[in-house]
Design an enzyme around this catalytic site. Sequence first.
Site, PDB file in Angstrom:
ATOM      1  N   PRO A  78      25.546 -23.701 -24.303  1.00  0.00           N
ATOM      2  CA  PRO A  78      26.591 -24.438 -25.403  1.00  0.00           C
ATOM      3  C   PRO A  78      26.906 -23.719 -26.714  1.00  0.00           C
ATOM      4  O   PRO A  78      28.241 -24.577 -27.676  1.00  0.00           O
ATOM      5  CB  PRO A  78      25.843 -25.280 -26.018  1.00  0.00           C
ATOM      6  CG  PRO A  78      24.042 -25.316 -25.347  1.00  0.00           C
ATOM      7  CD  PRO A  78      23.870 -24.027 -24.201  1.00  0.00           C
ATOM      8  N   PHE A 132      15.896 -19.134 -26.917  1.00  0.00           N
ATOM      9  CA  PHE A 132      15.860 -19.310 -25.045  1.00  0.00           C
ATOM     10  C   PHE A 132      16.708 -18.568 -24.859  1.00  0.00           C
ATOM     11  O   PHE A 132      17.702 -19.851 -25.270  1.00  0.00           O
ATOM     12  CB  PHE A 132      14.976 -19.924 -24.526  1.00  0.00           C
ATOM     13  CG  PHE A 132      13.098 -20.281 -25.084  1.00  0.00           C
ATOM     14  CD1 PHE A 132      12.399 -19.742 -24.199  1.00  0.00           C
ATOM     15  CD2 PHE A 132      12.989 -21.228 -25.792  1.00  0.00           C
ATOM     16  CE1 PHE A 132      11.022 -19.994 -24.601  1.00  0.00           C
ATOM     17  CE2 PHE A 132      11.644 -21.429 -26.316  1.00  0.00           C
ATOM     18  CZ  PHE A 132      10.255 -21.099 -25.094  1.00  0.00           C
ATOM     19  N   GLU A 143      22.813 -25.120 -30.520  1.00  0.00           N
ATOM     20  CA  GLU A 143      23.289 -23.367 -30.791  1.00  0.00           C
ATOM     21  C   GLU A 143      24.499 -23.392 -31.204  1.00  0.00           C
ATOM     22  O   GLU A 143      25.075 -21.973 -31.814  1.00  0.00           O
ATOM     23  CB  GLU A 143      23.309 -23.583 -28.922  1.00  0.00           C
ATOM     24  CG  GLU A 143      20.996 -23.239 -28.912  1.00  0.00           C
ATOM     25  CD  GLU A 143      20.620 -24.655 -28.539  1.00  0.00           C
ATOM     26  OE1 GLU A 143      19.924 -24.667 -28.310  1.00  0.00           O
ATOM     27  OE2 GLU A 143      21.819 -25.400 -28.362  1.00  0.00           O
ATOM     28  N   GLU A 148      16.539 -22.534 -35.029  1.00  0.00           N
ATOM     29  CA  GLU A 148      15.779 -23.535 -34.416  1.00  0.00           C
ATOM     30  C   GLU A 148      14.408 -23.282 -34.861  1.00  0.00           C
ATOM     31  O   GLU A 148      13.975 -22.557 -34.183  1.00  0.00           O
ATOM     32  CB  GLU A 148      16.072 -24.351 -33.790  1.00  0.00           C
ATOM     33  CG  GLU A 148      14.649 -24.974 -32.986  1.00  0.00           C
ATOM     34  CD  GLU A 148      15.247 -26.438 -33.524  1.00  0.00           C
ATOM     35  OE1 GLU A 148      14.042 -27.505 -33.210  1.00  0.00           O
ATOM     36  OE2 GLU A 148      16.187 -26.790 -34.839  1.00  0.00           O
ATOM     37  N   LEU A 178      18.963 -28.607 -33.930  1.00  0.00           N
ATOM     38  CA  LEU A 178      18.988 -28.009 -32.293  1.00  0.00           C
ATOM     39  C   LEU A 178      20.326 -27.907 -32.343  1.00  0.00           C
ATOM     40  O   LEU A 178      20.520 -28.780 -31.459  1.00  0.00           O
ATOM     41  CB  LEU A 178      18.261 -29.184 -31.660  1.00  0.00           C
ATOM     42  CG  LEU A 178      18.380 -28.652 -30.340  1.00  0.00           C
ATOM     43  CD1 LEU A 178      17.542 -27.268 -30.317  1.00  0.00           C
ATOM     44  CD2 LEU A 178      16.441 -29.362 -29.730  1.00  0.00           C
ATOM     45  N   HIS A 235      12.902 -21.456 -18.896  1.00  0.00           N
ATOM     46  CA  HIS A 235      12.419 -20.613 -19.924  1.00  0.00           C
ATOM     47  C   HIS A 235      12.492 -18.668 -19.184  1.00  0.00           C
ATOM     48  O   HIS A 235      11.665 -17.967 -19.710  1.00  0.00           O
ATOM     49  CB  HIS A 235      11.182 -21.166 -20.543  1.00  0.00           C
ATOM     50  CG  HIS A 235      10.986 -22.469 -21.325  1.00  0.00           C
ATOM     51  ND1 HIS A 235      11.454 -23.522 -20.813  1.00  0.00           N
ATOM     52  CD2 HIS A 235      11.578 -22.862 -22.477  1.00  0.00           C
ATOM     53  CE1 HIS A 235      11.627 -24.022 -21.410  1.00  0.00           C
ATOM     54  NE2 HIS A 235      11.482 -23.716 -22.530  1.00  0.00           N
TER      55      HIS A 235
END
Length: 696
Positions: free
Chosen positions: A454, A448, A425, A382, A423, A495
């Site tokens: 996922p 991140f 994962e 991404e 997007l 994050h």
Amino acid sequence: MATPTRVQTPVDVALSPEQLVRAYRAMYMARRLDDREILLKRQNRIFFQISGAGHEAVQAAAGLVFRPAHDWFYLYYRDRTLALTLGVTAEQMLLGAVGAALDPASGGRQMPSHWTDAALHIASRSSATGTQYLQAAGCAQAYRYLDPDSDEVTLVSSGEGATSEGEFWEAMNAACLENLPLVFLIEDNGYAISVPVETQTAGGNVSHLVAGFPNLKRIEVDGTDVVASYHALSEAAAYARARQGPALVRATVTRPYSHSLSDVERDYKTKAEREAEEARDPLLRFPEWLVSEGILDRQGLQVIVHEVDEEIQRATDYVLRADPPPKGSALDYLYSDKIDPASAEFEAEPQFSGESRTMLDEINLTLHEEMRQNSRMIVFGEDVADCSREANLGQVKGKGGVFKATAGLQIKFGSERCFNSPLAEAGIIGRAIGLAERGLKPVVEIQFFDYIWPAMMQLRAELATLRWRSHNAFSAPVVVRVAIGGYLSGGAIYHSQCGEVIFTHIPGLRVVMPSNALDACGLLRTALRSDDPVLFLEHKKLYREIYNRSQHPGPDYTIPFGKASVVKSGQSLTVVTYGAVVQKMLQAALVVEQRNPDRTIEVIDLRTLSPYDWETIKASVEKTSRVMVAHEDCLSWGYGAEIAARIANELFEHLDAPVGRVGALDTWVGYNPQLENEILPQVENLAAEAERLLQF
């Protein structure tokens, strides 16, 4: 819009009598193998059985349509007939059933019915349902890099239940976005174990649900009819070979046997349902059709039955005498037997040049150098590209990742080798596995660490197990770059987290976490030249720090995995750490030594977490007799617990104090900077624990 669904699809293809007889032979053999395995399981001579009964007709047709050793196949556990038609033998299947060392699919490591054959292009499958779809999408994409003129296609199959998994939808999106030559075969027997299709799939028909996907050909067919199935699959394959897009074939089949021998279908299927299935049984209908059409007579059918039964008996007699996997082989092929990233081969002296560069700049430059050196290396994820709308590249600066780690790669090497993904994962990792299985070198980015979850099934159950479960027939040396860590002021729960210990607990996966620019360059290059999957953790706080900069060490600088760096020598206390805590520990050591002039602290930066450098730890602890382990992740069940336990177990006689540990509080990282500072280990926490140990 998607091509409209049709019940049957006439195409200008016809099955020869020889093909029809071959189909029947494979179908009968598959059913008799099911029956033989059921008998062996009841005799406790094998350990698991799952049947493909009722699916034989469409699978035999698929085996005649698609080309082994040219096309690629991601099969599922009921695809016995398809595997037989492609070239897997009864003996090979029974070797898998007994778990023999000679089992060609896995060397006795997987349950039976996980068909694998590298020469036939049958990829290794795990037991997870639906995960194969994403890998098949990556495999289907690989032809663009390996042979753009090839007409190969990839066939991926499953039951209707697996289409409820998110991986199915991510793969469908990727296939239609990229116009991939991918054929989805959905063998719909109406039940996912005991859950009927109307409870599993909205509307009871997955073909209807995918109607909005562009360039997708959708075909529905009676999967118990060999001829109709052959026509449907021929049209789907032709569509994909012509590079018109992906195709989905929904074949309605039956499941006359229970899901597996652990299941009793009479507990949830009525007598009427079971009788209706029996009336459609392809093993009853197809031979009668062959006789009515004059393709075989009764004697010809009996000859096939006799030949198949004899072959299965010979195979059974052989496999029941086959040796199990030998003792001492459990760790074979956990990692590559070709390249050892921990070997002296990767020891190199830096050849410094240019200005000092940040860790982020070194990562970017290393990616540029390795893409230039390795034409099979591709980068995606991404936001990693400069600009997906290529026409705009001349008008914009370009993105190149949220931290700019991949800046300029698309501009330099083109959109085929550096591109943005959806997007998704799991989709990123799953597609990378399929590409890597074909010999490419995918380098993917999870934006991140906090959003890696996922992809966990693809990382743990698929990527890390592939070489081991296939007994070295397949591998996927993917490099997964991930931004990790806190100390950011404002990163908060989503994050700023660590959690590397979850991945060091996964056999088959290398885990790397550099603390400075020089190490980032050398370790990343080793990862990119390795033959194993690598999780490369890049601490966000360290990306642009001034103190950890370095000149560029040259285009061939590598650092072996499992070789720690003693960043500060000392005699009184050993500290084992990594990542952002390295610098904090150096600061804490200065504070402690100023207070205790007669004491010195040795600081070890592990650099790689799996493998880790036990010998350096051992030598240091034997010298200092005191040790603490420090990391940014939560203290309880953290990475340091394993190191501390091993020290206590193997070096107890050398210790003059308990093994100390410092980590984050056992909670999430908060948004407010004051709260974050309280949660994460700080210089004063490290200094306090060091002084406590020195006082023993």
